[in-house]
Scaffold this motif. Sequence first.
Motif, PDB file in Angstrom:
ATOM      1  N   ILE A  21       9.502  -2.245   7.786  1.00 58.88           N
ATOM      2  CA  ILE A  21       8.257  -2.497   7.060  1.00 58.88           C
ATOM      3  C   ILE A  21       7.563  -3.786   7.501  1.00 58.88           C
ATOM      4  CG2 ILE A  21       9.426  -3.634   5.096  1.00 58.88           C
ATOM      5  CD1 ILE A  21       6.206  -1.493   5.102  1.00 58.88           C
ATOM      6  N   HIS A  22       8.357  -4.749   7.980  1.00 65.20           N
ATOM      7  CA  HIS A  22       7.760  -6.036   8.365  1.00 65.20           C
ATOM      8  C   HIS A  22       6.798  -5.922   9.560  1.00 65.20           C
ATOM      9  CE1 HIS A  22      11.248  -7.126   5.933  1.00 65.20           C
ATOM     10  NE2 HIS A  22      10.485  -8.115   5.534  1.00 65.20           N
ATOM     11  N   PHE A  23       7.006  -4.911  10.420  1.00 72.90           N
ATOM     12  CA  PHE A  23       6.141  -4.771  11.600  1.00 72.90           C
ATOM     13  C   PHE A  23       4.697  -4.414  11.240  1.00 72.90           C
ATOM     14  CE2 PHE A  23      10.429  -4.426  13.259  1.00 72.90           C
ATOM     15  CZ  PHE A  23      10.372  -5.288  14.335  1.00 72.90           C
ATOM     16  N   PRO A  24       4.448  -3.301  10.523  1.00 76.09           N
ATOM     17  CA  PRO A  24       3.041  -3.001  10.207  1.00 76.09           C
ATOM     18  C   PRO A  24       2.382  -4.058   9.328  1.00 76.09           C
ATOM     19  CG  PRO A  24       4.507  -1.478   9.063  1.00 76.09           C
ATOM     20  CD  PRO A  24       5.344  -2.230  10.055  1.00 76.09           C
ATOM     21  N   ILE A  25       3.136  -4.670   8.423  1.00 78.58           N
ATOM     22  CA  ILE A  25       2.535  -5.699   7.560  1.00 78.58           C
ATOM     23  C   ILE A  25       2.009  -6.848   8.425  1.00 78.58           C
ATOM     24  CG2 ILE A  25       2.952  -7.464   5.781  1.00 78.58           C
ATOM     25  CD1 ILE A  25       4.969  -5.613   4.468  1.00 78.58           C
ATOM     26  N   ALA A  58      -0.913   0.723  12.988  1.00 75.22           N
ATOM     27  CA  ALA A  58      -1.040   2.124  12.551  1.00 75.22           C
ATOM     28  C   ALA A  58       0.153   2.942  13.046  1.00 75.22           C
ATOM     29  CB  ALA A  58      -2.348   2.721  13.058  1.00 75.22           C
ATOM     30  N   ILE A  59       0.568   2.702  14.293  1.00 72.64           N
ATOM     31  CA  ILE A  59       1.734   3.428  14.834  1.00 72.64           C
ATOM     32  C   ILE A  59       2.998   3.029  14.050  1.00 72.64           C
ATOM     33  CG2 ILE A  59       3.234   3.718  16.867  1.00 72.64           C
ATOM     34  CD1 ILE A  59       0.650   3.235  18.583  1.00 72.64           C
ATOM     35  N   ALA A  60       3.121   1.732  13.746  1.00 73.59           N
ATOM     36  CA  ALA A  60       4.323   1.232  13.065  1.00 73.59           C
ATOM     37  C   ALA A  60       4.458   1.725  11.627  1.00 73.59           C
ATOM     38  CB  ALA A  60       4.343  -0.295  13.108  1.00 73.59           C
ATOM     39  N   GLY A 136       4.083  -4.773  -0.552  1.00 74.48           N
ATOM     40  CA  GLY A 136       5.182  -5.571  -0.019  1.00 74.48           C
ATOM     41  C   GLY A 136       5.864  -6.376  -1.112  1.00 74.48           C
ATOM     42  N   HIS A 137       5.064  -6.889  -2.042  1.00 70.71           N
ATOM     43  CA  HIS A 137       5.625  -7.655  -3.157  1.00 70.71           C
ATOM     44  C   HIS A 137       6.524  -6.758  -4.019  1.00 70.71           C
ATOM     45  CE1 HIS A 137       6.049 -10.331  -6.531  1.00 70.71           C
ATOM     46  NE2 HIS A 137       5.525  -9.420  -7.333  1.00 70.71           N
ATOM     47  N   LEU A 138       6.036  -5.551  -4.322  1.00 74.47           N
ATOM     48  CA  LEU A 138       6.836  -4.590  -5.103  1.00 74.47           C
ATOM     49  C   LEU A 138       8.115  -4.224  -4.355  1.00 74.47           C
ATOM     50  CD1 LEU A 138       4.225  -2.024  -6.494  1.00 74.47           C
ATOM     51  CD2 LEU A 138       5.632  -3.603  -7.820  1.00 74.47           C
TER      52      LEU A 138
END
Lengths: 149, 119
Positions: A21-25, A58-60, A136-138
């Motif tokens: 998840i850290h990549f697209p964020i 978008a890909i991530a 991300g916070h949730l």
Amino acid sequence: MHPFDIKTVVLAKHAQHVVLIHFPIALFIIGVLFDFLAQWKKQRLLAAAAYYNLLVAAIATIPVVVTGILAWQWELEGQKLKGILLMHLVMGCLSSVLICVVWLIHMRTRSKQAEFLPGYRLPIEAVAVVIVALTGHLGGFLSGVNGPG
Amino acid sequence: MRRSVFIAGLATLTLGTLGFGTGQKSYVASAQEKMSTMEVKIDNFSFGPATLTVPVGATVTWTNRDDIPHTVVSTDDSKTFKSKVLDTDEKFSFTFSKVGTYPYFCSIHPKMTGKVIVQ
Ligand SMILES: [Cu+2]
């Protein structure tokens, strides 16, 4: 536990979703930042940087959505979600859609070889950043990054 | 003679009953003590107590006292028990009918682990 068993790799005690998840964020927020800078400084180089960050963001989102849904289907056997988990799922889907919409706006402008990006993308990008941050916070709250060990 | 036998018999019966009564009483008390410890609290991303020893036939209840949803899923080969997602103050109970060690974890937070030892 087999290292190449798909369920083990995707979930088990690895929990790939919380890693991926850290990549697209990061890519999306940086992409938006470059886009705002490009708009302000009127620089093509910054606009190009924005585009490639948004493209990879978008890909991530794809592996993130897949691992998130698989975790729900396998670990929780697809049970009806409620509370924070449901909110995280809805916000996560909304975030992914918004990231893809933002990239599509940029992609269409490029494919039409248009000189200027539409102005309405900026508020969409700003809202998307807020939604992504909230999701991300949730997710962080759910995964217990603030909890012990 | 008959009378003394009768009295002796009555005394034995009375003492026996009393003895049985007190025995039963202490058994009930210890069972109640055990019953109160057959609960596992989930709080602050951990199971407490992490290891719980119970007799065969005991029912263990897990209560989520955390703000975060958790699950209770056994990791032994036969996957003996599996709760649904427990929100705050929701409970899950399981009755252990076989002797053994039952390790379990939270499938949302795999670092959260616990164990029930059934003797
Ligand atoms: Cu948990």
